[in-house]
Design a protein around this motif. Sequence first.
Motif, short mmCIF file in Angstrom:
data_model
loop_
_atom_site.label_atom_id
_atom_site.label_comp_id
_atom_site.label_asym_id
_atom_site.label_seq_id
_atom_site.Cartn_x
_atom_site.Cartn_y
_atom_site.Cartn_z
N SER A 293 0.76 -1.15 0.10
CA SER A 293 -0.14 0.04 0.07
C SER A 293 0.82 1.22 -0.04
N LYS A 294 0.28 2.24 -0.35
CA LYS A 294 0.88 3.73 -0.59
C LYS A 294 0.13 4.77 -0.42
N GLU A 295 0.47 5.84 0.56
CA GLU A 295 -0.33 6.72 0.47
C GLU A 295 0.57 8.04 0.70
N GLN A 296 0.06 9.37 0.26
CA GLN A 296 0.50 10.67 0.61
C GLN A 296 0.26 10.88 2.21
#
Length: 256
Positions: A11-14
């Motif tokens: 997963s990846k988020e700002q």
Amino acid sequence: MKVERKCKIVSKEQMGDAVYMVLEAGDMVRTSFRAPGQFVHVKCGEGLLLRRPISVCTCYSDEPSDLLTIVFEVRGEGTDWLARRPVGHSLDVLGLAGNGFTMKEEKAIIVGGGIGIPPMLELAKQLSCEKTVVLGYRDELFLKDEFESYADVVVATEDGSCGTKGTVIDAIKEAGVDGKVIYACGPMPMLKALAEYAEAHDMEAQISLEERMACGIGACLGCICKTKKKDHHTNVNNQRICKDGPVFDAKEVVFS
Ligand code: FES
């Protein structure tokens, strides 16, 4: 033992100005975790030879795959490439590298400033003694709730939008935070100020230094910092941040 692994981005988020990624890391945590404060060395780009050192925010031993979270800011070509990798992409990761914090069973002040905040989360999670977390932000808050699951949190912001207006030292003074050991990661002026504060208050301070790294394994001497202690490898008063650190006793570090 440090291992090289293909780690899948799950997963990846700002998060403010930073990118937060969760990686599947095989048995990397089970085989090479030693202490909170270690980092991973991530190959950033097909054409780029250099890896980028990125601090580990949290890590979990798990079957069939350990999990690592990393948080980084885009600062150049390599981290820009990394930030654009999609979920599902496999990164080439070397780790866990370096020496982390030495956890003491004494009242602790855990300090993070800016992008130095994420590496302190695993320590806040693992340190079982009485502790207070002090976080210094430019403006936008991140990870504050996660830290609050483990300790009381005191905040300083540059613009005064939350907590104390000023530095982490201002926040420590204003909130009357005390302890026996300071653990810190953040910008050099903050670390220097904490080292002086610790010395003046008869406290121990362990600080995590940041530097551009090439080899990441202690061979190229490209990441040295000046210390009062001689490096047995080079016989000069330099230590390799990648191999001897990144965490040092603040009393050993010569601040320029
Ligand atoms: Fe090569 Fe540290 S990066 S010695």
